[in-house]
Motif scaffolding. Sequence first.
Motif, PDB file in Angstrom:
ATOM      1  N   HIS A 192       0.841  -1.203   0.000  1.00  0.00           N
ATOM      2  CA  HIS A 192       0.000   0.000   0.000  1.00  0.00           C
ATOM      3  C   HIS A 192       0.877   1.254   0.000  1.00  0.00           C
ATOM      4  CE1 HIS A 192      -4.146  -1.282   0.129  1.00  0.00           C
ATOM      5  NE2 HIS A 192      -3.917  -2.140   1.105  1.00  0.00           N
ATOM      6  N   ASN A 195       2.607   1.678  -3.451  1.00  0.00           N
ATOM      7  CA  ASN A 195       1.624   2.116  -4.449  1.00  0.00           C
ATOM      8  C   ASN A 195       1.233   3.577  -4.252  1.00  0.00           C
ATOM      9  OD1 ASN A 195       1.520  -0.380  -5.692  1.00  0.00           O
ATOM     10  ND2 ASN A 195      -0.317  -1.058  -4.608  1.00  0.00           N
ATOM     11  N   SER A 196       1.065   3.987  -3.002  1.00  0.00           N
ATOM     12  CA  SER A 196       0.624   5.355  -2.722  1.00  0.00           C
ATOM     13  C   SER A 196       1.660   6.388  -3.102  1.00  0.00           C
ATOM     14  CB  SER A 196       0.280   5.495  -1.231  1.00  0.00           C
ATOM     15  OG  SER A 196       1.444   5.427  -0.428  1.00  0.00           O
ATOM     16  N   ASP A 198       3.657   6.020  -5.861  1.00  0.00           N
ATOM     17  CA  ASP A 198       3.961   5.828  -7.289  1.00  0.00           C
ATOM     18  C   ASP A 198       5.055   4.816  -7.576  1.00  0.00           C
ATOM     19  OD1 ASP A 198       2.013   7.730  -8.059  1.00  0.00           O
ATOM     20  OD2 ASP A 198       3.437   9.372  -7.690  1.00  0.00           O
ATOM     21  N   HIS A 200       6.164   0.522  -7.728  1.00  0.00           N
ATOM     22  CA  HIS A 200       5.596  -0.618  -8.461  1.00  0.00           C
ATOM     23  C   HIS A 200       5.603  -1.853  -7.573  1.00  0.00           C
ATOM     24  CE1 HIS A 200       4.275  -2.271 -12.312  1.00  0.00           C
ATOM     25  NE2 HIS A 200       4.941  -3.369 -12.006  1.00  0.00           N
ATOM     26  N   THR A 201       4.482  -2.586  -7.551  1.00  0.00           N
ATOM     27  CA  THR A 201       4.372  -3.764  -6.684  1.00  0.00           C
ATOM     28  C   THR A 201       4.061  -5.014  -7.510  1.00  0.00           C
ATOM     29  OG1 THR A 201       2.055  -3.157  -6.266  1.00  0.00           O
ATOM     30  CG2 THR A 201       3.688  -2.509  -4.619  1.00  0.00           C
ATOM     31  N   HIS A 215       0.346  -4.322  -8.590  1.00  0.00           N
ATOM     32  CA  HIS A 215       0.211  -3.932  -9.993  1.00  0.00           C
ATOM     33  C   HIS A 215       0.197  -5.148 -10.915  1.00  0.00           C
ATOM     34  CE1 HIS A 215       1.702   0.100  -8.542  1.00  0.00           C
ATOM     35  NE2 HIS A 215       0.705   0.451  -9.307  1.00  0.00           N
TER      36      HIS A 215
END
Length: 275
Positions: A192, A195-196, A198, A200-201, A215
């Motif tokens: 989280h 992602n918050s 910017d 990449h997961t 992602h």
Amino acid sequence: MKIITNKSDTTIDYLVASDFDQTLSFNDSGLVLAEMLGIADFEDKVKGLAQSNLVQQGAELAYLLRHDPAFRGVRLEHLIETGKRVRLKDNVQLFAEILSDGLDGSSFQFFVISAGPREVVRSALEGIVPPENIFGSEFEFDTETGEICSILRVPAGNGKVVVLQELELKHQMSSDRVIYIGDGSSDLYVMHDVNSRDGHTIAVSETKSIGRIAHRTVLSNNAVSVLVPILEDVLKWDSHQVRELFTLHGLALQDWDKIHTDWITFHNGDKTLVS
């Protein structure tokens, strides 16, 4: 086609962080330790702790090592031996080497952040990942008995976020250049966070809770498989370039299925239909 793998004067830096248990390995290191010690109910103990919400998800083993009588006999040498017994996924070393060499003018710094004991992970990845790039649960050992007497740090849940942000600060890494790879609910906080900001997961399991926020999800027994979303989404390579890279390293990409899955449940009176 020429694939650029060397670093250049205009290198773009990325920070790649990965979980360990069932991300780079097949089995939970706690289970390996329990089997080595002859502790048969390890999974029940972990399940009980998870249901009680007594400890952060992922920190169950650290809690058991400090507080459970069955683990009272664990010493430093047991943790190191456990690491040697952990079965790694295929080509973990190749994965680390490719990142170290760099790709297409980009440089990758690779770290492992695990809630498992640091000594276990360092032992398992000896000769593959530098020990200073591996972060795990840290314990203090009694100088006389060798027994674990306290827990110094547990990178689980929000603890992983703290470690990752410390690495970003230390290496002056922009948050949008961070890539995180994980497999389960203990990785939710850090995914989280990435992602918050910017980053990449990438998920490497079918666990729904993590698949919803990652992602990309990649399912494979081969560690180099997680390069696919890095190459496609981050470096913007096409499928031909991806295949050429694997061929360059002696790997033939045999099956590559991209499947979008919808999990749908209907409630109809007393009946539940799942499709």
